[in-house]
Write an enzyme that holds these catalytic residues in place. Structure first.
Site, mmCIF file in Angstrom:
data_model
loop_
_atom_site.group_PDB
_atom_site.id
_atom_site.type_symbol
_atom_site.label_atom_id
_atom_site.label_comp_id
_atom_site.label_asym_id
_atom_site.label_seq_id
_atom_site.Cartn_x
_atom_site.Cartn_y
_atom_site.Cartn_z
ATOM 1 N N LYS A 92 0.816 -1.219 0.000
ATOM 2 C CA LYS A 92 0.000 0.000 0.000
ATOM 3 C C LYS A 92 0.850 1.270 0.000
ATOM 4 C CE LYS A 92 -2.755 0.080 3.459
ATOM 5 N NZ LYS A 92 -2.243 1.219 4.265
ATOM 6 N N ARG A 168 -11.458 1.823 8.357
ATOM 7 C CA ARG A 168 -10.995 0.482 8.699
ATOM 8 C C ARG A 168 -12.137 -0.441 9.107
ATOM 9 N NH1 ARG A 168 -6.553 3.504 10.766
ATOM 10 N NH2 ARG A 168 -4.547 2.785 9.922
ATOM 11 N N ARG A 203 11.239 -8.475 6.753
ATOM 12 C CA ARG A 203 11.596 -7.053 6.711
ATOM 13 C C ARG A 203 12.655 -6.700 7.742
ATOM 14 N NH1 ARG A 203 5.862 -3.884 6.252
ATOM 15 N NH2 ARG A 203 5.751 -4.598 8.416
ATOM 16 N N ARG A 232 11.661 -4.977 13.418
ATOM 17 C CA ARG A 232 10.664 -4.380 14.298
ATOM 18 C C ARG A 232 10.077 -5.423 15.226
ATOM 19 N NH1 ARG A 232 6.446 -0.991 10.714
ATOM 20 N NH2 ARG A 232 5.138 -2.011 12.273
ATOM 21 N N ARG A 243 -2.523 -9.307 13.619
ATOM 22 C CA ARG A 243 -2.909 -8.113 12.869
ATOM 23 C C ARG A 243 -3.752 -8.473 11.653
ATOM 24 N NH1 ARG A 243 3.006 -6.068 12.090
ATOM 25 N NH2 ARG A 243 2.117 -4.520 10.656
#
Length: 287
Positions: A92, A168, A203, A232, A243
């Site tokens: 996104k 959302r 990542r 992270r 999530r």
């Protein structure tokens, strides 16, 4: 427009009876040519009238008013009003940058809008601050107020906007509609969960530059950079699955609120191919 048509008809009618320099009336051939010219002008004027009527109807349906459908150059050009949605790691962010660059729209996320409203000390910003300071979630009605205020600012009105990841929930989508906010296109990046998990888990971030790498798809070539990369804390498989569960719990209902303007894009393709599909969809609704 009516006055222009009347003037054209008056001039062409008068021209049909204009005398030649010798004082004689024009020949039959000249009269026939003038009549053909007049009919062509009338036909073209009729076409223009139909074109303006069509554009007026299009503009009115999107809330731009009749003035936006005026046939004076860019005056009838609409500005994009877009929403993009996708799960974490769906690509996104990359597509938002491309859309912003191509169309010149204002890129908006709820986090940025909330922080800006709080910093500006607006009424809804102060309301949001009270909840944030108390460690509570900002309720939908306050968020909608922040979003609505931001979309009413001159840069969004003049250049158009791109809502990133908002609404959302179905409640937010309904509240947004009740506030009079409508979009031209709802873009959904569809990526399977297993691909999303692989993207997130791999990542890494360079703490010195902020650049994001991926250990499988785009690892750094420099060994020194590789050694200092960090992951992270929420980029683990366990946390990303949580999530994703939260995302899937609401996304179908949100998509249902925008069925008529929804475009689903295969987010597993290359960023360039995804962008091509998105641009084609946006250009189609703005044509």
């Amino acid at each position: 427009m009516k006055s222009v048509l009347a003037l054209l008809l008056l001039l062409t009618s008068a021209d049909a009876f204009t005398t030649t320099p010798s004082g004689s009336v024009r020949s039959t051939a000249t009269t026939t040519t003038s009549s053909f010219s007049r009919n062509s002008i009338v036909l073209e004027a009729s076409r223009n009238k139909d074109k303006v009527a069509s554009r007026s109807k299009w503009a009115a349906s999107r809330g731009y008013g009749l003035a936006a459908a005026d046939d004076s150059g860019d005056a009838g050009k609409s500005v994009p009003r877009l929403i993009i949605a996708g799960a974490p790691a769906s690509g996104k962010g990359t597509q938002c940058e491309i859309i912003k660059e191509k169309y010149g729209v204002v890129h908006l996320s709820t986090g940025d809008m909330l922080r800006a409203a709080v910093a500006a000390g607006t009424e809804v910003g102060n309301q949001a601050k009270d909840f944030m300071d108390a460690g509570k979630l900002v309720p939908d009605e306050v968020i909608i107020g922040v979003v609505k205020d931001r979309l009413d600012e001159s840069d969004c009105v003049e250049s158009g906007w791109l809502l990133d990841g908002f609404p959302r929930t179905p409640a937010q989508a309904e509240a947004l509609a009740d506030a009079g906010v409508s979009a031209d296109c709802f873009i959904f990046l569809n990526v399977p969960d297993d691909v999303l998990v692989e993207r997130v888990v791999g990542r890494r971030t360079d703490p010195e530059t902020g650049k994001i790498y991926h250990m499988t798809f785009s690892p750094p070539e420099d060994e020194e950079i590789l050694a200092r990369l960090e992951q992270r804390s929420d980029d683990t498989e366990e946390k990303v699955k949580v999530r994703l569960e939260q995302f899937h719990a609401n996304v179908d209902a949100v998509k249902g609120s925008y069925t008529d303007i929804s475009v689903e894009v295969d987010g597993t393709k290359s960023p360039a191919d995804v962008s091509t599909t998105i641009v084609e969809a946006i250009d189609a609704v703005l044509a």
